[in-house]
Design a protein around this motif. Sequence first.
Motif, mmCIF file in Angstrom:
data_model
loop_
_atom_site.group_PDB
_atom_site.id
_atom_site.type_symbol
_atom_site.label_atom_id
_atom_site.label_comp_id
_atom_site.label_asym_id
_atom_site.label_seq_id
_atom_site.Cartn_x
_atom_site.Cartn_y
_atom_site.Cartn_z
ATOM 1 N N VAL A 179 38.495 55.123 46.186
ATOM 2 C CA VAL A 179 38.629 56.412 46.870
ATOM 3 C C VAL A 179 37.218 56.925 47.106
ATOM 4 C CG1 VAL A 179 39.568 58.749 46.785
ATOM 5 C CG2 VAL A 179 40.849 56.857 45.768
ATOM 6 N N CYS A 180 36.872 57.064 48.379
ATOM 7 C CA CYS A 180 35.470 57.181 48.754
ATOM 8 C C CYS A 180 35.217 58.404 49.621
ATOM 9 C CB CYS A 180 35.077 55.909 49.529
ATOM 10 S SG CYS A 180 33.405 55.907 50.179
ATOM 11 N N TYR A 181 34.060 58.992 49.427
ATOM 12 C CA TYR A 181 33.488 59.892 50.427
ATOM 13 C C TYR A 181 31.984 59.835 50.267
ATOM 14 C CZ TYR A 181 31.909 63.923 53.031
ATOM 15 O OH TYR A 181 31.238 64.734 53.915
ATOM 16 N N GLY A 182 31.286 59.455 51.298
ATOM 17 C CA GLY A 182 29.838 59.467 51.285
ATOM 18 C C GLY A 182 29.223 58.196 50.725
ATOM 19 N N SER A 183 27.905 58.236 50.601
ATOM 20 C CA SER A 183 27.137 57.060 50.185
ATOM 21 C C SER A 183 27.452 56.637 48.754
ATOM 22 C CB SER A 183 25.648 57.344 50.329
ATOM 23 O OG SER A 183 25.309 57.584 51.678
ATOM 24 N N ARG A 184 27.826 57.573 47.905
ATOM 25 C CA ARG A 184 28.200 57.220 46.530
ATOM 26 C C ARG A 184 29.339 56.209 46.516
ATOM 27 N NH1 ARG A 184 30.018 62.290 43.583
ATOM 28 N NH2 ARG A 184 31.240 62.389 45.492
ATOM 29 N N GLY A 185 30.385 56.475 47.297
ATOM 30 C CA GLY A 185 31.519 55.564 47.351
ATOM 31 C C GLY A 185 31.143 54.220 47.947
ATOM 32 N N VAL A 186 30.239 54.229 48.923
ATOM 33 C CA VAL A 186 29.763 52.986 49.527
ATOM 34 C C VAL A 186 29.003 52.163 48.489
ATOM 35 C CG1 VAL A 186 28.216 52.025 51.276
ATOM 36 C CG2 VAL A 186 29.717 53.931 51.854
ATOM 37 N N ALA A 187 28.201 52.821 47.670
ATOM 38 C CA ALA A 187 27.460 52.121 46.612
ATOM 39 C C ALA A 187 28.415 51.486 45.606
ATOM 40 C CB ALA A 187 26.510 53.090 45.905
ATOM 41 N N ILE A 188 29.501 52.182 45.300
ATOM 42 C CA ILE A 188 30.511 51.630 44.390
ATOM 43 C C ILE A 188 31.162 50.398 45.014
ATOM 44 C CG2 ILE A 188 32.777 52.095 43.360
ATOM 45 C CD1 ILE A 188 31.797 55.033 42.979
ATOM 46 N N ALA A 189 31.546 50.521 46.281
ATOM 47 C CA ALA A 189 32.154 49.386 46.984
ATOM 48 C C ALA A 189 31.192 48.205 47.042
ATOM 49 C CB ALA A 189 32.581 49.815 48.386
ATOM 50 N N ASP A 190 29.935 48.481 47.318
ATOM 51 C CA ASP A 190 28.921 47.424 47.387
ATOM 52 C C ASP A 190 28.773 46.721 46.047
ATOM 53 O OD1 ASP A 190 26.659 45.991 48.597
ATOM 54 O OD2 ASP A 190 25.417 47.220 47.271
ATOM 55 N N ALA A 191 28.816 47.477 44.949
ATOM 56 C CA ALA A 191 28.701 46.873 43.619
ATOM 57 C C ALA A 191 29.854 45.903 43.365
ATOM 58 C CB ALA A 191 28.670 47.969 42.548
ATOM 59 N N PHE A 192 31.048 46.248 43.842
ATOM 60 C CA PHE A 192 32.187 45.334 43.696
ATOM 61 C C PHE A 192 32.002 44.087 44.552
ATOM 62 C CE2 PHE A 192 34.863 49.239 42.582
ATOM 63 C CZ PHE A 192 34.888 48.928 41.230
ATOM 64 N N LYS A 193 31.544 44.255 45.785
ATOM 65 C CA LYS A 193 31.407 43.107 46.690
ATOM 66 C C LYS A 193 30.303 42.159 46.235
ATOM 67 C CE LYS A 193 33.598 42.264 49.630
ATOM 68 N NZ LYS A 193 34.930 41.583 49.633
ATOM 69 N N ARG A 194 29.383 42.632 45.423
ATOM 70 C CA ARG A 194 28.318 41.761 44.929
ATOM 71 C C ARG A 194 28.723 40.996 43.669
ATOM 72 N NH1 ARG A 194 24.458 44.527 43.029
ATOM 73 N NH2 ARG A 194 25.005 46.666 43.523
ATOM 74 N N SER A 195 29.994 41.124 43.271
ATOM 75 C CA SER A 195 30.479 40.409 42.082
ATOM 76 C C SER A 195 30.315 38.897 42.253
ATOM 77 C CB SER A 195 31.952 40.741 41.839
ATOM 78 O OG SER A 195 32.474 39.930 40.796
ATOM 79 N N LEU A 196 29.809 38.251 41.229
ATOM 80 C CA LEU A 196 29.675 36.795 41.223
ATOM 81 C C LEU A 196 30.805 36.125 40.429
ATOM 82 C CD1 LEU A 196 25.811 36.502 40.603
ATOM 83 C CD2 LEU A 196 27.046 36.345 42.781
ATOM 84 N N GLU A 197 31.569 36.940 39.706
ATOM 85 C CA GLU A 197 32.627 36.401 38.854
ATOM 86 C C GLU A 197 34.015 36.513 39.481
ATOM 87 O OE1 GLU A 197 32.497 37.946 34.864
ATOM 88 O OE2 GLU A 197 30.311 38.114 34.910
ATOM 89 N N TYR A 198 34.167 37.421 40.451
ATOM 90 C CA TYR A 198 35.483 37.686 41.027
ATOM 91 C C TYR A 198 35.399 37.697 42.558
ATOM 92 C CZ TYR A 198 36.418 39.401 36.301
ATOM 93 O OH TYR A 198 36.540 39.505 34.936
ATOM 94 N N GLU A 199 36.494 37.308 43.175
ATOM 95 C CA GLU A 199 36.661 37.500 44.609
ATOM 96 C C GLU A 199 37.358 38.840 44.791
ATOM 97 O OE1 GLU A 199 39.137 35.617 48.393
ATOM 98 O OE2 GLU A 199 38.855 34.399 46.575
ATOM 99 N N THR A 200 36.679 39.809 45.383
ATOM 100 C CA THR A 200 37.203 41.173 45.425
ATOM 101 C C THR A 200 37.787 41.521 46.794
ATOM 102 O OG1 THR A 200 34.979 41.980 45.951
ATOM 103 C CG2 THR A 200 35.636 42.033 43.646
ATOM 104 N N ASP A 201 39.021 42.002 46.782
ATOM 105 C CA ASP A 201 39.644 42.597 47.960
ATOM 106 C C ASP A 201 39.640 44.104 47.763
ATOM 107 O OD1 ASP A 201 40.137 40.184 49.181
ATOM 108 O OD2 ASP A 201 42.193 40.021 48.452
ATOM 109 N N LEU A 202 38.959 44.816 48.643
ATOM 110 C CA LEU A 202 38.828 46.262 48.487
ATOM 111 C C LEU A 202 39.792 46.987 49.409
ATOM 112 C CD1 LEU A 202 34.951 46.750 48.230
ATOM 113 C CD2 LEU A 202 36.609 46.187 46.436
ATOM 114 N N TYR A 203 40.511 47.956 48.828
ATOM 115 C CA TYR A 203 41.437 48.821 49.558
ATOM 116 C C TYR A 203 40.811 50.212 49.507
ATOM 117 C CZ TYR A 203 44.450 44.803 49.040
ATOM 118 O OH TYR A 203 44.957 43.526 49.099
#
Length: 475
Positions: free
Chosen positions: A9-33
């Motif tokens: 649940v996102c608003y602004g750059s903070r939420g984008v940074a959170i999403a980016d941290a998930f997408k940079r995971s090396l241990e998991y394949e992440t599907d973001l909703y």
Amino acid sequence: MEKVGILVVCYGSRGVAIADAFKRSLEYETDLYIVDRQKNPFNARIAKEHIVIPDLNVNEICKFVKKWEREIDFGIVGPEKPIIEGIRDLIEAETEIPLICPTKKFAIEASKVEQRNLFQKAIPEVNPKFKVFDPADYRDVSEVKREVWSWLDELNNQAVVKPDKPAAGKGVGVWGDHFRSREELFEHFLANFKYGRVIIEEKLEGEESSFQCFCDGKRIVPLPETRDYKRAFEGDEGPNTGGMGSYKDTGNILPFMTEKDWDKEIEIANKIFSELRGKTSNPELRGTPFYIAFIHTAEGPKILENNSRPGDPEIMNVLPLLKDDFVDLCMRMIDGNLKEPKIEDLASVVIYKVPPTYGGFNERFPEKVRREELGSPVDLSSAEKLVEKYGGRLRLYPGSMEVRDGETYALRSRAVAAVGLGDGIAEARKIALECVEAIRGGALWFRKDIASKEHISRSIKRMKTLRKRGGRDKA
């Protein structure tokens, strides 16, 4: 590689940074909703499913979650509004998806009065002097005015006026900044008082820092200290904003802090946590229950306010430096076995670029507004090339931006954040500045003194003076 579905649940750059941290995971394949307030260019590009809910209505978010319930393993919430409105309570009641954020009961930023009362109970010495004015206690304006005047006598006029509820009335007002006479203060007070309770507290002198932590309900794990720049204009002038930028030094503390300051902040946060948690564990506090704005005074750290969410921009100073996988870290919060995360020992500097109306820049400096760019699309392409050039030492997080007809436009709030990482603050700042200067269009502007050597030197000098005054110069 294990696949994980994550609600953001996102608003602004903070939420984008959170999403980016998930997408940079090396241990998991992440599907973001991802649930957003607008079609954010970054989120729309990386999400498995992206939906726009302009008011972040918790019932509408819950409908979206139910649609993807079988695909989502857990969720995380960035902005305060859904947390205050009980998004975790609702989704965990309607689905089997755990959320990483406090429940409505523990969203203590919902009431500044209750915050002050909590701190007074848990650790009173960190509270400034304060008095609560409740409309139910007064018959007329003249009666409350007499009591306000009497309280200002005690504070020698050095006062801060705060509405109980977020975004009520005129918001926070500070003596010497927003008003310079009692009549001006009282006008500001009444603009808030008609909406409910108002606090008038003493204005404190010192240097501010931001304390953040992760929590699994059993314990809190502090994150490195950051410094936010609330004022709109250089030299810490102009109105308060959501934050024009921030910095983090190498290690855990800021240049003007001591290790004793850091230890005291952790002690304060743990005492408040113990008061809320009870004897053993309280998973309702899961997430970031403490994003505390401290002010370091002659007497030591005191609390300006607390929020029940990650800081914006401060969390952006930390997430790019996580050595641990952020997905795994979130799962540990949910499972109740959180450990101290490993964080790269680098400095980071966040600089926001914002539209001309933000902070009243167009009114204060009309001659500096690039009028030929007003309403034009924002071109991030050169900045994105720099991200590639610096290979992990630069992040670009669009915030209050949306995609329309294939073009990206800035909206009303903080448009885009550049996060520079370096072996020291100066290097990190240089990278962030290069990035924001490469962003074109939209008549965007930014504070050029974020994390400057001059600003940091003034903070160090000021704290030395205050410690000496308070007999803490050997701290």
